[in-house]
Design a protein around this motif. Sequence first.
Motif, PDB file in Angstrom:
ATOM      1  N   PHE A 311     -29.647 -79.552  21.917  1.00 53.75           N
ATOM      2  CA  PHE A 311     -29.371 -80.459  23.014  1.00 53.75           C
ATOM      3  C   PHE A 311     -27.874 -80.434  23.278  1.00 53.75           C
ATOM      4  O   PHE A 311     -27.083 -80.214  22.366  1.00 53.75           O
ATOM      5  N   PRO A 312     -27.479 -80.640  24.541  1.00 51.25           N
ATOM      6  CA  PRO A 312     -26.064 -80.536  24.878  1.00 51.25           C
ATOM      7  C   PRO A 312     -25.285 -81.699  24.272  1.00 51.25           C
ATOM      8  O   PRO A 312     -25.811 -82.794  24.082  1.00 51.25           O
ATOM      9  N   ALA A 313     -24.056 -81.424  23.953  1.00 53.12           N
ATOM     10  CA  ALA A 313     -23.179 -82.466  23.424  1.00 53.12           C
ATOM     11  C   ALA A 313     -21.799 -82.239  24.014  1.00 53.12           C
ATOM     12  O   ALA A 313     -21.421 -81.106  24.289  1.00 53.12           O
ATOM     13  N   ASN A 314     -21.066 -83.289  24.207  1.00 50.48           N
ATOM     14  CA  ASN A 314     -19.699 -83.169  24.715  1.00 50.48           C
ATOM     15  C   ASN A 314     -19.668 -82.406  26.039  1.00 50.48           C
ATOM     16  O   ASN A 314     -18.782 -81.609  26.297  1.00 50.48           O
ATOM     17  N   HIS A 315     -20.671 -82.596  26.880  1.00 55.29           N
ATOM     18  CA  HIS A 315     -20.692 -81.854  28.135  1.00 55.29           C
ATOM     19  C   HIS A 315     -20.366 -82.725  29.341  1.00 55.29           C
ATOM     20  O   HIS A 315     -19.871 -82.248  30.350  1.00 55.29           O
ATOM     21  N   LEU A 316     -20.686 -84.016  29.240  1.00 55.32           N
ATOM     22  CA  LEU A 316     -20.250 -84.946  30.276  1.00 55.32           C
ATOM     23  C   LEU A 316     -18.954 -85.560  29.762  1.00 55.32           C
ATOM     24  O   LEU A 316     -18.863 -85.926  28.601  1.00 55.32           O
ATOM     25  N   TYR A 317     -17.953 -85.711  30.580  1.00 53.87           N
ATOM     26  CA  TYR A 317     -16.651 -86.276  30.161  1.00 53.87           C
ATOM     27  C   TYR A 317     -16.186 -85.605  28.849  1.00 53.87           C
ATOM     28  O   TYR A 317     -15.944 -86.277  27.846  1.00 53.87           O
TER      29      TYR A 317
END
Lengths: 724, 221, 322
Positions: A311-317
């Motif tokens: 799962f994506p992490a650190n991708h928004l802001y």
Amino acid sequence: MKTWPDTLEHLSKPRPRVDGREKVTGRAEYAYDVLPQGWLYAVILRAPVAAGTVTGIDLKAGRRVPGVRAVVLSQPLPARVRFYGQELAAVAAETREACEDALRAMKVQVREEPFVVQELEAVHPHASRVFEEYGNISKAKESRQGDPEAAMEDSSTTVEGYYATAVNLHQPMETHGNTVRFNGEELLAWSSTQGVFGVRDGLAGAMGIPLSKARVITRYMGGGFGSKFPAGAEGRLAAELSKATGGRPVKLMLTRFDESLAVGNRPSCFARVKMGTDSNGRIKAYEMTGFGCAGYAGGGSSEGGSGGASFPANHLYPAENARIDQRSVTINAGSGRAFRAPGHPPGVFIQESLMDQMALALDMDPLEFRLRNDDSPIRRKEFELGAERIGWKETYRKPGSSPGVIKKGLGCAGSYWGVPGGDSNAEVQVNPDGSVVIRCGTQDIGTGTSTLVPLVAAEVLRIDPNLIKGEIGDTRFPYSGGSGGSRTAPSVAPAVFDACVNALEAVAGKSGMKDVRGEKWTEACGKLRYPIVAQGEWKKGPLSSRGAYGAQFVEVEVDTETGFIDLKRIVAVHDCGLVINPLTARSQVNGGIIMGIGGALYEDRIMDPVSGVVLNPNYETYKLPGMADIPEIDVVLLNFPERGVLGMGEPVHIPTSAAIANAVANALGVRVQTLPITPAKVLSALGQTGDDFYQRSLSDLQRALQRVNEVASLPQETLSEFVV
Amino acid sequence: MKPRKESIGARFTRRTFIKSLGATAVTSAASFAEVSASEMKAAREEMPLGPGAVPVTLRVNGKVLNLELEPRVTLTDALRYHAELTGTKTGCDRASCGACTVLLDGEPVYSCMKLAIDAQGSEITTIEGLARDGQLTALQESFVETDALQCGFCTSGFLLSATALLAANPAPSREDVKHGCSGNLCRCGSQPHIVHAVQQAAGVKKAPQVELIPMNREDLA
Amino acid sequence: MKAFSYSQAQSFEGAVERFHEASASRYLAGGVDLLGEMKDSLLEPDQLVNLKPIPESDSIETGDKAWTFGPNVTIARLEKHGALRERFRAMAEAARHVGSPQIRNMGTLGGNLAQHSRCWYYRHKDIECLKNGGARCYARQGDSRYHCLFTENPCISPSVSNLATALMALDGTIHVLTENGEEEWSVEDLYRDAWRNPMAHNSLAPADLIVRVVVPDVGRRSHYLQQSDRAEFDWALVSAAASARMEGGKLRDARLVVGCVAPGPYQLEEVNAMLEGKALTADLAESAAEKLLDKADPTPENAYKVPLAKTLARRCLMALVE
């Protein structure tokens, strides 16, 4: 003509679907409905245990049942079983009743073995191994950026949290399946699929015939959400049964029970996250240790299941300094398959929950904290519009400060989805009477693709859409990719555009007229001696691009004495470049949001630790949002024609569960850290239930994350190779 | 509550009497003075049917269908596979989703939990029976106009529930529509547009326009 | 489903006769519960006896002293019956919460009372639990989130009949045709066997037939509440029913019942007694609810049912004076 016209006549206008009439009269034929001459009903016999070896199946008893025409094994015996519901055999018979009698008659001899079906158990050394060769935890996928340790040290404020989401099932209204006619040489399948070409390739490959001898048709299909790309065991078995009967058509549609076991799911996700901000409230450091669980074999082996557990992490802001460490954990359960923005809803739930935690630590309004850290101008605009719409400034209160038993709360979350369009081809047949047929081997999975095709053509040709017939969903038509990844509109629209531009050129050439668009069309076509065909394809260019954003806001009321969560209002602001049809686009937004409500509040595929079975293989206890669970949804679409066509099926689903979780935490002043947020968990988080299942699950979660952290120091050979 | 006795064995009943006459002898049993004609008729009505296929007569959309069905065939399967009316869908086969909804004497029921043999004597309305001579009902038109459907698999069921709702309540509120259609699931998320469609068809409220805000790069600066 | 023969009953006695003419008969009313169990091979009758043709079996007789309901009255009729809502609000509310419109159109009062356990272990086609003749109760070590707070036997599956909960609060009686002839049972009688015998869903033997339900009309106010995960079309996590006559602002013959927490709807004499003759206040309602749940023995998964049941019981009582 290379770009979308500045003035649009047909696009960006609300238009009813071209197949609406067929659907409201019951005339639309789904794979479930096709009844070719001599068709047979078919069902699958499934493993009754979570782990073991099947040593015998009484196939003869099945064949003896009156009306049965074929029985085939799914794999040779003895067969290893690694999840409850694994395919063992299939039966085709004249009637459904005969099929069920055959299933009852075919006793299965199985040597049961120890199993593990709960993720938080599977990580520990005492748990059964799903595969003997290695443990249940995989090698890590690591990424580093900058100097996260130093940046975290330097941060003026840090927050830490740990979160989990549950396994969710796609649960399309039409189950998986096909009606297949295969005589050993030529194959025809009416398939409930998101990818006619993928199914064709899969079935042809499995049956050992050339692609030219296989055809797949999907005129209508009842939803897939990512789970209906491969032919699957269900497709292969239908073809084998058909062959075994000498080519009689076999209808093998899964039961709702089957759907919960073996045709994919959204992996569960577990993470500990930490964030650091500087004295200006700007995010500078981010750390995540986590794992996902996509069933047995890490999501790779459900006969085409493709869905790793990442799962994506650190991708928004995003923080400039980040360390992300992810693994996959294996259990004896059905394999994951791609599910509407794979990984993103859980990833955003984790990230956006942490954002609200940080806002609280900074004593800052969570919206302001986001705007301070969001470098996307489009999404910032969407946050501002949405905030105004929901009355954020007037209504937002600090967490838990709403008075009374029924507590009000507000939450928000952002979205991003960056998949571009790609391979798609179309052909245009122009008739001398001016009527047009467009053929494209794409499929309409409910998103409105069949309506998009004539609208795009009408825009380019500048003729009445009623003169245009779109034909899709057949491998006899020019190749187009599977409908997933929110790629269909940005792939198909440019292909149809290109084909129509080429058609204009061809008609101009043959008619000797210069500009044959619009009012010149009929005259020009009248000069054709016979129908002509022009081809077109998707090309990288201004017609489509990538990167759709969104912002969603949720208002809730929570009854702190019953734990019941009442959604009062949802506001969603989204973009998808050039909006082809705002009416069907709003349906998409509603759809993504409602699915997100399910993930936030109700949906959970529950495994039984005692017997290893799926405990809720039905619509009764795997709960989807009902009519009464859905609040007013206020949708605002931004129309960005200069960005070309973007897809929107996934960005609209990504932020919803996060926004709901944030709204609930805002209302209560305490956070429920695992999805789905049920009344039971709310009462527990409010301290009304003592040391109950939820409190224990939080300690189990911490212990599991700790264990996964430690596993890095273990000898490498005990880790599985499954890709996260 | 009284305590239970041992289970009772076979008893002589009217049916065992009829059976003892033999099948064809039933019609010539007038000579048995103590068995009246009406008793004979009643006895015949009580004769068990099946388990093999038996004649089943269904009145569907105003037409009579003469089928041969085992008692265990559900109304859904009778409609879909024996009468080839595939507009009624199978979603769950367990009375949990509403895709199989039909009207029985005007009331919505789950046809998957109704034996076809038990639906005899009722007026059955399926999705195919709503439109007349190709003319869609106001509700069907409204579903298309307001985009109250996506994949369409749940649509038949919703239309039948909503048709019954409007027949009982010609001016439903949002809550009425939600309550009246609460037995129908939709996975694509058409519920909000379905509420629009039903209220628009009823003349209560027109569906709201979609809010589309034109934007370009300058607007973001 | 396995094959079966199908017969129509023309009278209650006739139904029982039909029943005994096969070796494994079941009665068919609404069919929603029965067909579900047959589809999952929990029950495999060789004959179904359709009760719906029995004349007058779906009648509602309104009398001055009592109302009498035939067993085949549909739940939808109970939901929509205006006078019922005025006289016996708990019953109308309980009916409104049963399933969905389609289920209410098909389901019957008798069927709702006689329905079998919804425990997901019992209902699972590949699990043989204690209730279907197996060796153990899986819920005890497994996932018991929907299960009993009170029990007296190894099975912890609760009764989930909305109408039973409401009827207990209204002192309703169920008239059953058994091998001993017609008997009059209280709601407590109806579920007595479920408390004692892990294999029993209720006290009805397969051949027993509910022939009428009688609700005395003594001028009670009543109410019913439930809470589910979803707003509609969902089994209750917990339900509550309350009733009382009001005389000069004091409660008389009060009943406070909670459902979905025990093998049958649950009330305590001492709780009903503590309400007798008192003015209904928030404090009294809270004490009554506390006392009613006092002996609750929750599992880690269903601990939430304790505060939830207290809240619903309290609110249901307070609704009597709103």
